[in-house]
Design an enzyme around this catalytic site. Structure first.
Site, mmCIF file in Angstrom:
data_model
loop_
_atom_site.group_PDB
_atom_site.id
_atom_site.type_symbol
_atom_site.label_atom_id
_atom_site.label_comp_id
_atom_site.label_asym_id
_atom_site.label_seq_id
_atom_site.Cartn_x
_atom_site.Cartn_y
_atom_site.Cartn_z
ATOM 1 N N LYS A 22 47.710 15.930 65.965
ATOM 2 C CA LYS A 22 47.976 15.342 67.287
ATOM 3 C C LYS A 22 46.818 15.623 68.240
ATOM 4 C CE LYS A 22 50.601 17.692 70.386
ATOM 5 N NZ LYS A 22 50.034 17.914 71.727
ATOM 6 N N ASN A 23 46.374 16.884 68.294
ATOM 7 C CA ASN A 23 45.393 17.254 69.308
ATOM 8 C C ASN A 23 43.977 16.793 68.978
ATOM 9 O OD1 ASN A 23 47.436 18.263 70.810
ATOM 10 N ND2 ASN A 23 46.976 20.431 70.425
ATOM 11 N N ARG A 102 49.688 15.577 79.623
ATOM 12 C CA ARG A 102 48.464 16.061 80.256
ATOM 13 C C ARG A 102 47.200 15.419 79.679
ATOM 14 N NH1 ARG A 102 46.383 20.406 83.323
ATOM 15 N NH2 ARG A 102 44.365 21.104 82.569
ATOM 16 N N CYS A 126 53.548 19.747 79.086
ATOM 17 C CA CYS A 126 54.483 20.850 78.850
ATOM 18 C C CYS A 126 54.409 21.860 79.996
ATOM 19 C CB CYS A 126 54.103 21.593 77.558
ATOM 20 S SG CYS A 126 54.656 20.799 76.056
ATOM 21 N N ARG A 131 48.073 25.128 84.779
ATOM 22 C CA ARG A 131 47.149 24.184 84.166
ATOM 23 C C ARG A 131 46.372 23.340 85.190
ATOM 24 N NH1 ARG A 131 50.024 21.566 79.003
ATOM 25 N NH2 ARG A 131 47.963 21.675 78.101
ATOM 26 N N PRO A 132 45.462 23.979 85.910
ATOM 27 C CA PRO A 132 44.670 23.250 86.910
ATOM 28 C C PRO A 132 43.610 22.331 86.279
ATOM 29 C CG PRO A 132 43.965 25.541 86.774
ATOM 30 C CD PRO A 132 45.118 25.402 85.846
ATOM 31 N N VAL A 133 42.894 21.587 87.129
ATOM 32 C CA VAL A 133 41.862 20.676 86.603
ATOM 33 C C VAL A 133 40.480 20.971 87.200
ATOM 34 C CG1 VAL A 133 43.414 18.766 86.011
ATOM 35 C CG2 VAL A 133 42.483 18.910 88.321
ATOM 36 N N ASP A 134 40.332 22.176 87.776
ATOM 37 C CA ASP A 134 39.064 22.512 88.431
ATOM 38 C C ASP A 134 37.855 22.395 87.493
ATOM 39 O OD1 ASP A 134 40.449 24.654 87.145
ATOM 40 O OD2 ASP A 134 39.052 26.097 88.002
ATOM 41 N N LEU A 135 38.050 22.723 86.225
ATOM 42 C CA LEU A 135 36.908 22.705 85.295
ATOM 43 C C LEU A 135 36.444 21.280 85.015
ATOM 44 C CD1 LEU A 135 38.153 25.429 82.774
ATOM 45 C CD2 LEU A 135 36.618 25.722 84.729
ATOM 46 N N ASP A 317 48.953 27.844 70.326
ATOM 47 C CA ASP A 317 49.941 26.866 69.847
ATOM 48 C C ASP A 317 50.743 27.374 68.646
ATOM 49 O OD1 ASP A 317 49.160 25.184 71.843
ATOM 50 O OD2 ASP A 317 47.982 23.852 70.579
ATOM 51 N N ILE A 339 46.153 32.737 76.999
ATOM 52 C CA ILE A 339 45.649 31.400 77.400
ATOM 53 C C ILE A 339 46.495 30.814 78.538
ATOM 54 C CG2 ILE A 339 45.016 29.083 76.596
ATOM 55 C CD1 ILE A 339 43.479 31.177 75.053
ATOM 56 N N ARG A 409 57.303 15.094 70.155
ATOM 57 C CA ARG A 409 55.949 14.928 70.699
ATOM 58 C C ARG A 409 54.895 15.402 69.708
ATOM 59 N NH1 ARG A 409 55.032 17.590 76.284
ATOM 60 N NH2 ARG A 409 53.039 16.655 75.801
HETATM 61 C C1 EPZ Z 1 44.713 21.930 74.631
HETATM 62 O O1 EPZ Z 1 45.233 21.834 75.955
HETATM 63 C C2 EPZ Z 1 45.861 21.546 73.722
HETATM 64 N N1 EPZ Z 1 46.284 20.190 74.015
HETATM 65 C C3 EPZ Z 1 47.016 22.522 73.899
HETATM 66 O O2 EPZ Z 1 48.037 22.181 72.981
HETATM 67 C C4 EPZ Z 1 46.517 23.935 73.602
HETATM 68 O O3 EPZ Z 1 47.545 24.848 73.854
HETATM 69 C C5 EPZ Z 1 45.314 24.267 74.488
HETATM 70 O O4 EPZ Z 1 44.284 23.246 74.322
HETATM 71 C C6 EPZ Z 1 44.683 25.614 74.180
HETATM 72 O O5 EPZ Z 1 44.311 25.660 72.839
HETATM 73 C C7 EPZ Z 1 45.668 19.158 73.449
HETATM 74 O O6 EPZ Z 1 44.689 19.286 72.731
HETATM 75 C C8 EPZ Z 1 46.205 17.805 73.718
HETATM 76 P P1 EPZ Z 1 42.760 24.175 77.908
HETATM 77 P P2 EPZ Z 1 44.267 21.882 77.195
HETATM 78 O O7 EPZ Z 1 42.101 23.315 78.927
HETATM 79 O O8 EPZ Z 1 42.984 21.240 76.834
HETATM 80 C C9 EPZ Z 1 42.873 26.690 81.950
HETATM 81 C C10 EPZ Z 1 50.213 21.658 72.303
HETATM 82 O O9 EPZ Z 1 51.268 22.344 72.236
HETATM 83 N N2 EPZ Z 1 42.204 25.592 82.652
HETATM 84 O O10 EPZ Z 1 41.951 24.656 76.758
HETATM 85 O O11 EPZ Z 1 45.035 21.339 78.332
HETATM 86 C C11 EPZ Z 1 44.283 26.368 81.523
HETATM 87 O O12 EPZ Z 1 45.187 26.470 82.590
HETATM 88 C C12 EPZ Z 1 49.302 21.758 73.508
HETATM 89 O O13 EPZ Z 1 49.860 20.857 71.432
HETATM 90 C C13 EPZ Z 1 41.769 25.804 83.929
HETATM 91 O O14 EPZ Z 1 41.917 26.899 84.505
HETATM 92 O O15 EPZ Z 1 44.063 23.435 77.368
HETATM 93 C C14 EPZ Z 1 44.499 27.364 80.420
HETATM 94 O O16 EPZ Z 1 44.842 28.594 80.979
HETATM 95 C C15 EPZ Z 1 49.891 22.538 74.633
HETATM 96 N N3 EPZ Z 1 41.156 24.766 84.593
HETATM 97 C C16 EPZ Z 1 43.105 27.497 79.777
HETATM 98 O O17 EPZ Z 1 42.198 26.956 80.741
HETATM 99 C C17 EPZ Z 1 40.963 23.552 84.010
HETATM 100 O O18 EPZ Z 1 40.386 22.667 84.666
HETATM 101 C C18 EPZ Z 1 42.918 26.721 78.479
HETATM 102 O O19 EPZ Z 1 43.409 25.396 78.640
HETATM 103 C C19 EPZ Z 1 41.376 23.369 82.696
HETATM 104 C C20 EPZ Z 1 42.006 24.399 82.022
#
Ligand code: EPZ
Length: 430
Positions: A22-23, A102, A126, A131-135, A317, A339, A409
């Site tokens: 999926k991912n 997301r 979920c 889960r912010p989007v600052d990055l 995950d 995480i 999902r």
């Molecule tokens: C991906 O989510 C996966 N989703 C998630 O799987 C997975 O848990 C996660 O990576 C971590 O491995 C998909 O691939 C579709 P991140 P993603 O950005 O990309 C913080 C599942 O169950 N962050 O790597 O959204 C964030 O809050 C899902 O299949 C910021 O602070 O995760 C988290 O603490 C759930 N600012 C950390 O980074 C940002 O702008 C890692 O999140 C972006 C993220």
């Protein structure tokens, strides 16, 4: 709303075919926005998130045709899907579509790169943390984009002449932001160097596909990715890599119930860290052609401590599923989540089955019990739900898991795959 009824106690024996990830499928589908040619993806899993993303892409002008192809003797389908985005008809991704998932926010990268602008609703998904989007904002700004938040939307605009390559180092590893920056940089002028990039296999899969489309990306799978921008991308054909989280989930189910199962069409090296944890817990794991065998016969489950980390560490995950397994370990184990700050919603539900878990900050202390007992439980997110299924498989009596839409999902034909191995699992349609 559908429910899943499980009668626990049976060992799992047989073969489980693993679906496409999926991912990986989600960002690969989004990459189709980068070209006016056809991107063909094979091994796309049939999941609610994939269907939802198809609707979102359709809204932007992607024409989608699906070939369902029956593979093997089993009932499992692997789908080949063709995505063609001749022109982007709409650069807005509205709230009602993006709030459900997301990853749909990630269209911001390709839309910005190809059309020079995007208006994308802030995401949902979920409920596992803020889960912010600052990055995403910071890294796209590094390529010259103007990023403005207005009324729950991000309005992104590229400079005249398009995005410009730059060096950007993420202050924190993010899978999604790495996907987006990599996609955006493929069409930027000049070279982009991403520091502290996510190293997940799904990032490598996306880079491989983008390179087949004509991108120039090196270093995916390491923490430094270099992208030399090109003026356009073409179509390609790409096979989605196996789902390492689905693989690990079934491996944990077998470790939990005991038995002997071949996980087919997958790659043990996608989850070395989790395999190591399972071996320490007492499972026998050995590679076989096209997958690996997981077994636990006779011996009990040993307590093992794990800490979630970005790849190649133990995946967040698989955290809930591993905790499910540890509820029956012969002793005390600890599971630490680093995480997401709120990914322990399964704890209180596992407790309903008789698990003994206490939380202290980001660490759960699990005192193994000899027997779990079936109970009605409620799924709260995708991986939490499946941890309840795993626990239910080993519990005495009946477990009823409600809110099954979370499972749909991310797990293709879950009941069927488990039933084929001797479990008693059925979907009750209400
Ligand atoms: C991906 O989510 C996966 N989703 C998630 O799987 C997975 O848990 C996660 O990576 C971590 O491995 C998909 O691939 C579709 P991140 P993603 O950005 O990309 C913080 C599942 O169950 N962050 O790597 O959204 C964030 O809050 C899902 O299949 C910021 O602070 O995760 C988290 O603490 C759930 N600012 C950390 O980074 C940002 O702008 C890692 O999140 C972006 C993220």
């Amino acid at each position: 709303m559908d429910r899943i009824r499980i009668v626990g106690g049976n060992r799992l024996n047989g073969t489980i075919p693993i679906s496409g990830a999926k991912n990986a499928a989600l960002p690969l589908m989004i990459a189709s926005l980068l070209t006016s040619d056809t991107l063909t993806l094979e091994n796309v899993p049939h999941l609610a998130d994939v269907e939802q993303l198809m609707r979102i892409l359709g809204n932007h002008g992607v024409d989608i045709s699906v070939n369902g192809r029956r593979e093997r003797q089993s009932e499992v389908y692997s789908r080949t899907i063709h995505f063609t985005c001749r022109t982007i008809v709409d650069t807005t991704a509205p709230y009602d579509l993006v709030s459900k998932m997301r990853a749909s926010f990630w269209v911001i990268g390709p839309l910005l790169a190809r059309e020079g602008k995007a208006r994308v609703s802030l995401p949902g998904g979920c409920a596992i943390g803020t889960r912010p989007v600052d990055l995403f904002i910071e890294s796209l700004q590094a390529l010259g984009a103007d990023m403005e938040i207005d009324g729950g939307y991000i309005n992104a605009t590229a400079p005249k002449g398009g995005l410009v390559g730059a060096s950007y180092t993420f202050p924190k590893v993010s899978v999604g932001a790495t996907h987006v920056l990599m996609m955006a940089a493929t069409l930027a002028r000049g070279t982009t160097v991403i520091g502290n990039a996510a190293r997940e296999p799904e990032v490598v899969d996306l880079a491989t596909c983008l390179n087949s489309m004509g991108a120039r990306i090196t270093g995916a799978g390491t923490s430094t990715i270099t992208i030399e921008g090109v003026s356009s991308l073409s179509g390609a054909r790409h096979r989605v890599l196996p789902d390492r989280i689905e693989t690990g989930t079934y491996a944990m189910a077998v470790a939990m119930t005991g038995g002997d199962v071949i996980l087919e069409d997958t790659d043990i090296h996608l989850l070395d860290n989790a395999v190591e944890a399972l071996r320490r817990a007492g499972a026998t794991i050995e590679p076989v052609e096209r997958g690996f065998r997981v077994a636990r016969n006779g011996n009990g489950i040993k307590p093992v401590d794990v800490v979630t980390e970005p790849y190649p560490g133990f995946p967040t995950d698989l955290q809930a599923q591993f905790m499910g397994l540890m509820t029956r370990a012969e002793g005390v184990s600890h599971v630490t989540e680093t995480i997401f700050e709120n990914r322990f919603m399964h704890v209180q539900e596992l407790a309903r089955l008789g698990a003994k878990i206490s939380l202290s900050g980001q660490t759960a202390r699990i005192e193994g019990v000899e027997q779990l007992r079936g109970a009605p439980v409620m799924a709260t997110d995708l991986r939490a739900s499946v941890s309840l299924v795993i626990a239910g498989l080993a519990a005495e009596g009946e477990t009823m898991v409600s809110r099954v839409y979370h499972l749909d999902r991310g797990f293709e034909r879950l009941e069927e795959k488990l039933t084929r191995c001797g479990a008693i699992v059925e979907r009750i349609r209400d």
